[in-house]
Design an enzyme around this catalytic site. Structure first.
Site, PDB file in Angstrom:
ATOM      1  N   GLU A  18       0.856  -1.183   0.000  1.00  0.00           N
ATOM      2  CA  GLU A  18       0.000   0.000   0.000  1.00  0.00           C
ATOM      3  C   GLU A  18       0.892   1.233   0.000  1.00  0.00           C
ATOM      4  OE1 GLU A  18      -2.577  -0.334   3.373  1.00  0.00           O
ATOM      5  OE2 GLU A  18      -3.943  -1.697   2.335  1.00  0.00           O
ATOM      6  N   HIS A  37      -5.868 -11.464   5.105  1.00  0.00           N
ATOM      7  CA  HIS A  37      -5.696 -11.402   3.653  1.00  0.00           C
ATOM      8  C   HIS A  37      -4.588 -12.328   3.160  1.00  0.00           C
ATOM      9  CE1 HIS A  37      -8.424  -8.190   3.955  1.00  0.00           C
ATOM     10  NE2 HIS A  37      -7.600  -7.179   3.963  1.00  0.00           N
ATOM     11  N   LYS A  77       2.981  -0.448   4.546  1.00  0.00           N
ATOM     12  CA  LYS A  77       2.428   0.872   4.261  1.00  0.00           C
ATOM     13  C   LYS A  77       3.535   1.763   3.707  1.00  0.00           C
ATOM     14  CE  LYS A  77      -1.885   0.875   6.010  1.00  0.00           C
ATOM     15  NZ  LYS A  77      -3.074   1.338   5.259  1.00  0.00           N
TER      16      LYS A  77
END
Length: 506
Positions: free
Chosen positions: A233, A257, A357
């Site tokens: 991400e 996930h 992230k």
């Protein structure tokens, strides 16, 4: 029953009967951004019964008319122009009704039961799907109050409940939550949702593996060198600092996930394509994952935290500069690990998982790296440029599949370079890929739990990651860091067991 010609295949023409969908947390972000737009798109495709009603259950004082207008404005933000139709939106909003109450108050839940029974205009179906789009801290209270109000009983119609992740925060809490839920609902009534399983490429992985004779024979340790799963991400906290400080990326992404993707890559062919047969095979994969000792956590797992850096030419803050993040935070925003599956198919094949992230781009990919072929017969230069054949399944943002293989460059010289064959859903099928929540909401109303997580799946996944949480709680040293815009800490390279194993630059 009218069939939709756009949907064909195993279960594509099924349309559910009358039902009532009750959304707890109806004024929240998930409802506005994902649930309502997905429900509208299903309605627009005639995939819901004309008798489907939606009840927004929330504590803020407002009328149904006010709530409908708020949704209309939100839908304009989150729907593509091609989806929008004034008439369709207006007709869809007429299905939605607002009920002001507090789901933490048992009396309000009983009043809601009376409302459903007494309100004949509109008539609500006795088939009820409850969606818990609330913070996880409210799950137990909502479930208990539903039980006290008699909403789990199926004497007059079916009753189901969708529970969003995270389902607990470690193994013990997941087991406790499961006991509470199972005191009210049966397992067949419980739908633990992981929206990744609704993505087209994730679903297509099963078809790709088990419907194509060319790939299934080589999907094992004899031909596969390693497997790499990436969930990257580029965004930071986006206002979720308090949540992330408490959760971290291991709980937020890996436990659900990534381990679900691992299951679909590693599972054996199910006896049939029904819910329990598929989920039985997924659980077998999770049980085959080698559980980390404290020493193995240190050797086979790398965590990290992003610092300030640059993305797309713009300076971005570090994790500790984000809102609601304390200066002393030890919360991980990056995790990479090397897993082994102790079973016949995958013995000796490393599975590399990484997620983070503020990485260079948003992408989710499964890469199957096949063993290299002997290249000496083509000369030294060819050997030096040789690499693994890579089968890459891109799950987001551009859903599709590509296969990288070696080919000779046209000309008199013997030059070999990798080339790729690409398949993309949009270009191949000529219509837009549906949102993950569309598929999962429709399946839940249909009673198809194949793409939802069963209790033993969730608990076995927690058993894999809980030793990491326990080890990290014991350690006092600072986390490795990486600047925003990098592919994680350099230390993650130490997880690769062979010199030719590389983290993919996506």
């Amino acid at each position: 029953m009218k069939k939709n010609p756009l949907r064909d295949g195993m279960r594509m023409t099924r349309v559910p009967g009358p039902a009532t969908l009750v959304i707890f947390g109806a004024t929240g972000d998930l409802t506005r951004r994902k649930l309502i737009p997905s429900l509208y798109r299903l309605y627009k495709q005639n995939l819901f019964s004309p008798d489907l009603k939606i009840i927004a259950f929330a504590r803020r004082p407002k009328s149904t008319a006010e709530y409908r207008e708020e949704l209309r404005q939100e839908m304009q933000k989150h729907l593509d122009e091609s989806d929008w139709s004034d008439e369709s939106v207006q007709n869809f909003l007429q299905r939605i009704h607002y009920f002001k109450a507090a789901f933490t108050t048992p009396g309000d839940m009983k009043d809601f039961s009376v409302y459903l029974d007494k309100n004949t205009d509109p008539v609500f179906s006795k088939n009820i799907l409850f969606y818990l789009a609330t913070p996880p801290s409210h799950y137990e209270t909502i479930i208990k109050n539903l039980g006290r109000a008699g909403f789990a009983s199926e004497e007059q119609g079916w009753r189901r409940v969708i529970i969003e992740k995270p389902f607990g925060h470690d193994l013990a809490s997941a087991q406790t939550l499961d006991r509470v839920i199972r005191q009210v609902f049966h397992e067949r009534q419980i739908y633990r949702i992981d929206h990744y399983l609704g993505k087209e490429t994730v679903q297509n992985l099963l078809v790709f593996r088990f419907a194509n004779g060319i790939f299934e024979p080589i999907w094992n340790r004899r031909y596969v060198d390693y497997v790499q799963i990436t969930v990257a991400e580029s965004i930071g906290m986006e206002g979720r600092g308090r949540f992330y400080q408490e959760t971290g990326i291991l709980r937020d992404i890996v436990q659900n996930h990534m381990l679900q993707l691992l299951c679909l890559v590693g599972m054996e062919p199910p006896a049939s394509f029904d819910a329990d047969a598929v989920r039985d095979e997924k659980v077998k994969v999770l049980r085959a994952v080698e559980i980390f000792s404290a020493e193995q956590v240190d050797e086979q797992v790398v965590r990290g935290q992003y610092t300030k850096g640059s993305l797309w030419g713009e300076s971005v803050p570090g994790f500790k500069q984000e809102e609601d993040i304390p200066d002393e935070s030890q919360t991980e925003t990056f995790v990479a690990m090397r897993l082994r599956l102790n079973n016949w198919r995958w013995a000796g094949v490393p599975f590399y998982l990484r997620t983070g992230k503020r990485l260079p781009k948003r992408v989710t990919e499964i890469a199957i790296a096949f063993r290299q072929a002997p290249m000496q017969i083509f000369g030294k230069a060819a050997s030096e440029t040789s690499s693994n054949n890579i089968l890459a399944l891109n799950i987001q943002p551009d859903e599709g599949i590509s296969l990288k293989f070696a080919s000779k460059v046209p000309g008199h010289d013997r030059i070999i370079r990798p080339v790729a064959m690409d398949f993309r859903y949009g270009s191949s099928f000529g219509h837009k890929v549906p949102e993950a929540y569309e598929r999962l909401l429709l399946d839940a109303v249909l009673g198809d739990s194949t793409l939802f997580t069963r209790a033993d799946e969730s608990e076995t996944a927690w058993a894999i990651v809980t030793p990491l949480l326990q080890r990290w709680a014991q350690q006092q040293q600072d986390l490795p860091t990486y600047p925003a815009g990098a592919w994680g800490p350099k230390k993650s390279d130490t997880l690769l067991v062979q010199p030719h194993h590389k983290w993919r630059i996506l």
